[in-house]
Design a protein around this motif. Structure first.
Motif, PDB file in Angstrom:
ATOM      1  N   GLY A   6       0.646  -1.120   0.494  1.00 50.24           N
ATOM      2  CA  GLY A   6      -0.217  -0.158  -0.273  1.00 50.24           C
ATOM      3  C   GLY A   6       0.844   1.132  -0.356  1.00 50.24           C
ATOM      4  N   LYS A   7       1.594   1.828   0.663  1.00 52.75           N
ATOM      5  CA  LYS A   7       2.694   2.706   0.902  1.00 52.75           C
ATOM      6  C   LYS A   7       3.737   2.933  -0.900  1.00 52.75           C
ATOM      7  CE  LYS A   7       5.352   5.357   2.750  1.00 52.75           C
ATOM      8  NZ  LYS A   7       5.667   6.793   1.984  1.00 52.75           N
ATOM      9  N   ALA A   8       4.044   1.233  -1.202  1.00 54.31           N
ATOM     10  CA  ALA A   8       4.477   1.535  -2.615  1.00 54.31           C
ATOM     11  C   ALA A   8       3.879   2.135  -3.361  1.00 54.31           C
ATOM     12  CB  ALA A   8       5.345   0.145  -2.880  1.00 54.31           C
ATOM     13  N   LEU A   9       2.474   1.135  -3.355  1.00 57.95           N
ATOM     14  CA  LEU A   9       0.895   2.283  -4.560  1.00 57.95           C
ATOM     15  C   LEU A   9       1.234   3.255  -4.499  1.00 57.95           C
ATOM     16  CD1 LEU A   9      -0.646  -0.876  -4.349  1.00 57.95           C
ATOM     17  CD2 LEU A   9       0.569  -0.398  -6.764  1.00 57.95           C
ATOM     18  N   LEU A  10       1.103   3.663  -2.721  1.00 63.17           N
ATOM     19  CA  LEU A  10       1.041   5.665  -2.436  1.00 63.17           C
ATOM     20  C   LEU A  10       1.790   6.219  -3.499  1.00 63.17           C
ATOM     21  CD1 LEU A  10      -1.162   7.310  -1.744  1.00 63.17           C
ATOM     22  CD2 LEU A  10      -0.067   7.175   0.247  1.00 63.17           C
ATOM     23  N   ASP A  11       3.167   5.572  -2.713  1.00 66.41           N
ATOM     24  CA  ASP A  11       4.126   6.556  -3.458  1.00 66.41           C
ATOM     25  C   ASP A  11       4.437   6.676  -5.360  1.00 66.41           C
ATOM     26  OD1 ASP A  11       5.323   7.216  -0.831  1.00 66.41           O
ATOM     27  OD2 ASP A  11       6.732   5.962   0.020  1.00 66.41           O
ATOM     28  N   GLY A  12       4.117   5.757  -5.943  1.00 66.16           N
ATOM     29  CA  GLY A  12       4.365   5.241  -7.759  1.00 66.16           C
ATOM     30  C   GLY A  12       3.024   6.096  -7.620  1.00 66.16           C
ATOM     31  N   LEU A  13       1.867   5.827  -7.523  1.00 70.06           N
ATOM     32  CA  LEU A  13       1.182   6.755  -7.791  1.00 70.06           C
ATOM     33  C   LEU A  13       1.124   8.051  -8.235  1.00 70.06           C
ATOM     34  CD1 LEU A  13      -2.134   4.290  -7.508  1.00 70.06           C
ATOM     35  CD2 LEU A  13      -0.793   4.507  -9.355  1.00 70.06           C
ATOM     36  N   ALA A  14       1.464   8.656  -6.277  1.00 68.68           N
ATOM     37  CA  ALA A  14       1.510   9.862  -5.791  1.00 68.68           C
ATOM     38  C   ALA A  14       2.345  10.241  -7.059  1.00 68.68           C
ATOM     39  CB  ALA A  14       1.974   9.838  -4.860  1.00 68.68           C
ATOM     40  N   PHE A  15       4.032   9.661  -7.235  1.00 70.67           N
ATOM     41  CA  PHE A  15       4.510  10.023  -8.797  1.00 70.67           C
ATOM     42  C   PHE A  15       4.211  10.382 -10.011  1.00 70.67           C
ATOM     43  CE2 PHE A  15       7.925   9.220 -11.366  1.00 70.67           C
ATOM     44  CZ  PHE A  15       8.806  10.124 -11.754  1.00 70.67           C
ATOM     45  N   THR A  55       9.316   5.301 -14.877  1.00 67.57           N
ATOM     46  CA  THR A  55       9.365   4.950 -13.510  1.00 67.57           C
ATOM     47  C   THR A  55       8.953   5.402 -12.321  1.00 67.57           C
ATOM     48  OG1 THR A  55      10.555   7.682 -14.612  1.00 67.57           O
ATOM     49  CG2 THR A  55      10.334   7.607 -12.194  1.00 67.57           C
ATOM     50  N   GLY A  56       7.541   5.810 -12.771  1.00 66.73           N
ATOM     51  CA  GLY A  56       6.891   5.271 -11.520  1.00 66.73           C
ATOM     52  C   GLY A  56       6.276   3.564 -10.928  1.00 66.73           C
ATOM     53  N   THR A  57       6.789   2.814 -12.531  1.00 65.30           N
ATOM     54  CA  THR A  57       6.180   1.427 -12.108  1.00 65.30           C
ATOM     55  C   THR A  57       8.054   0.785 -11.139  1.00 65.30           C
ATOM     56  OG1 THR A  57       5.364   0.897 -13.589  1.00 65.30           O
ATOM     57  CG2 THR A  57       5.701  -0.852 -13.337  1.00 65.30           C
ATOM     58  N   LYS A  63      10.257  -0.234  -4.000  1.00 65.71           N
ATOM     59  CA  LYS A  63       9.950   0.284  -2.486  1.00 65.71           C
ATOM     60  C   LYS A  63       9.180  -1.507  -2.900  1.00 65.71           C
ATOM     61  CE  LYS A  63       9.596   5.293  -2.352  1.00 65.71           C
ATOM     62  NZ  LYS A  63      10.088   5.812  -1.139  1.00 65.71           N
ATOM     63  N   PHE A  64       8.577  -2.144  -3.033  1.00 70.64           N
ATOM     64  CA  PHE A  64       7.716  -3.460  -2.444  1.00 70.64           C
ATOM     65  C   PHE A  64       8.888  -4.154  -2.498  1.00 70.64           C
ATOM     66  CE2 PHE A  64       5.009  -7.055  -3.358  1.00 70.64           C
ATOM     67  CZ  PHE A  64       4.238  -7.144  -1.853  1.00 70.64           C
ATOM     68  N   ALA A  65       9.796  -4.185  -3.657  1.00 77.55           N
ATOM     69  CA  ALA A  65      11.079  -5.050  -3.484  1.00 77.55           C
ATOM     70  C   ALA A  65      10.395  -6.420  -3.626  1.00 77.55           C
ATOM     71  CB  ALA A  65      11.579  -5.236  -2.175  1.00 77.55           C
ATOM     72  N   GLU A  66       9.308  -6.968  -4.651  1.00 76.44           N
ATOM     73  CA  GLU A  66       8.943  -8.129  -4.848  1.00 76.44           C
ATOM     74  C   GLU A  66       8.022  -7.785  -6.276  1.00 76.44           C
ATOM     75  OE1 GLU A  66       6.729  -9.633  -1.964  1.00 76.44           O
ATOM     76  OE2 GLU A  66       8.179  -9.907  -0.433  1.00 76.44           O
ATOM     77  N   TRP A  69       7.761  -7.728 -12.114  1.00 79.18           N
ATOM     78  CA  TRP A  69       6.930  -7.982 -13.655  1.00 79.18           C
ATOM     79  C   TRP A  69       5.156  -8.219 -13.040  1.00 79.18           C
ATOM     80  CZ3 TRP A  69       3.900 -11.930 -14.162  1.00 79.18           C
ATOM     81  CH2 TRP A  69       3.665 -13.195 -12.327  1.00 79.18           C
ATOM     82  N   LEU A  70       4.899  -8.558 -12.001  1.00 75.86           N
ATOM     83  CA  LEU A  70       3.879  -8.545 -11.726  1.00 75.86           C
ATOM     84  C   LEU A  70       2.586  -6.831 -11.735  1.00 75.86           C
ATOM     85  CD1 LEU A  70       0.971 -10.413 -11.222  1.00 75.86           C
ATOM     86  CD2 LEU A  70       1.583 -10.235  -8.806  1.00 75.86           C
ATOM     87  N   ILE A  71       4.062  -6.293 -10.466  1.00 77.16           N
ATOM     88  CA  ILE A  71       3.836  -4.805 -10.995  1.00 77.16           C
ATOM     89  C   ILE A  71       3.719  -3.965 -11.938  1.00 77.16           C
ATOM     90  CG2 ILE A  71       4.540  -2.775  -9.800  1.00 77.16           C
ATOM     91  CD1 ILE A  71       5.167  -4.569  -7.570  1.00 77.16           C
ATOM     92  N   GLY A  72       3.888  -4.665 -13.009  1.00 70.73           N
ATOM     93  CA  GLY A  72       3.962  -3.763 -14.167  1.00 70.73           C
ATOM     94  C   GLY A  72       3.646  -3.617 -15.027  1.00 70.73           C
ATOM     95  N   ILE A  73       3.041  -5.543 -15.241  1.00 66.72           N
ATOM     96  CA  ILE A  73       0.948  -6.216 -15.901  1.00 66.72           C
ATOM     97  C   ILE A  73       0.647  -4.603 -15.189  1.00 66.72           C
ATOM     98  CG2 ILE A  73      -0.316  -7.764 -16.295  1.00 66.72           C
ATOM     99  CD1 ILE A  73       2.423  -9.064 -16.128  1.00 66.72           C
ATOM    100  N   CYS A  74      -0.222  -4.652 -13.437  1.00 70.44           N
ATOM    101  CA  CYS A  74      -1.162  -4.181 -13.813  1.00 70.44           C
ATOM    102  C   CYS A  74      -1.419  -2.799 -13.875  1.00 70.44           C
ATOM    103  CB  CYS A  74      -0.940  -4.055 -11.855  1.00 70.44           C
ATOM    104  SG  CYS A  74      -0.938  -6.091 -10.800  1.00 70.44           S
ATOM    105  N   VAL A  75       0.232  -2.071 -13.113  1.00 71.60           N
ATOM    106  CA  VAL A  75       0.398  -0.560 -13.778  1.00 71.60           C
ATOM    107  C   VAL A  75      -0.346  -0.683 -15.657  1.00 71.60           C
ATOM    108  CG1 VAL A  75       1.794   1.411 -14.572  1.00 71.60           C
ATOM    109  CG2 VAL A  75       1.059  -0.072 -11.752  1.00 71.60           C
ATOM    110  N   ALA A  76       0.184  -1.461 -15.940  1.00 73.56           N
ATOM    111  CA  ALA A  76       0.081  -1.349 -17.699  1.00 73.56           C
ATOM    112  C   ALA A  76      -1.168  -1.413 -17.985  1.00 73.56           C
ATOM    113  CB  ALA A  76       1.068  -1.954 -18.392  1.00 73.56           C
ATOM    114  N   SER A  77      -2.074  -2.314 -16.899  1.00 74.75           N
ATOM    115  CA  SER A  77      -3.176  -3.148 -17.361  1.00 74.75           C
ATOM    116  C   SER A  77      -4.532  -1.230 -16.859  1.00 74.75           C
ATOM    117  CB  SER A  77      -4.061  -3.931 -17.109  1.00 74.75           C
ATOM    118  OG  SER A  77      -2.828  -4.959 -16.973  1.00 74.75           O
TER     119      SER A  77
END
Length: 124
Positions: A6-15, A55-57, A63-66, A69-77
């Motif tokens: 949640g903290k990683a998503l908040l930071d990345g989406l804010a960016f 850069t956001g991804t 920040k999540f460190a895991e 590729w899955l985070i990239g797929i979610c953001v791209a989707s």
């Protein structure tokens, strides 16, 4: 683990949101004064979005460190779905081959940003 995500998503989406606002202001200024041609303006906008989402991804993945590729797929989707909504609701033009190509490029860029973000060194 969910608090860390949640903290990683908040930071990345804010960016991402702040970057889109800043790029939007810059691109609008460039378009207003006519410093570049209209044909080039669309490519500048797309390049700004690619840089922002890469850069956001990478920030979210670092920040999540895991599972970068899955985070990239979610953001791209999310980005492709929002673009699809824009095309089907806001624009009268039908979906084109250019949209599909840009969607594939978006997936590749966001997945690469996620994988690179996971492997960036962290300060401890």
């Amino acid at each position: 683990m969910s608090e860390k995500l949640g903290k990683a998503l908040l930071d990345g989406l804010a960016f991402i949101v702040i970057s889109i606002l800043i790029f939007g202001l810059l691109i609008t200024t460039i378009a207003y004064f006519g410093w570049v041609s209209v044909g080039l303006l669309g490519n500048i906008i797309y390049a700004a979005f690619v840089i922002t989402f890469f850069t956001g991804t990478a920030i979210i993945s670092k920040k999540f460190a895991e599972k970068g590729w899955l985070i990239g797929i979610c953001v791209a989707s999310v980005m492709v779905l929002l673009s699809l909504l824009f095309y089907t609701i806001g624009v009268e033009a039908p979906l084109s081959l250019q949209f599909y190509i840009r969607s594939i490029i978006t997936f590749v860029i966001c997945i690469a940003g996620g994988m690179i973000g996971v492997n960036l060194p962290t300060k401890k």
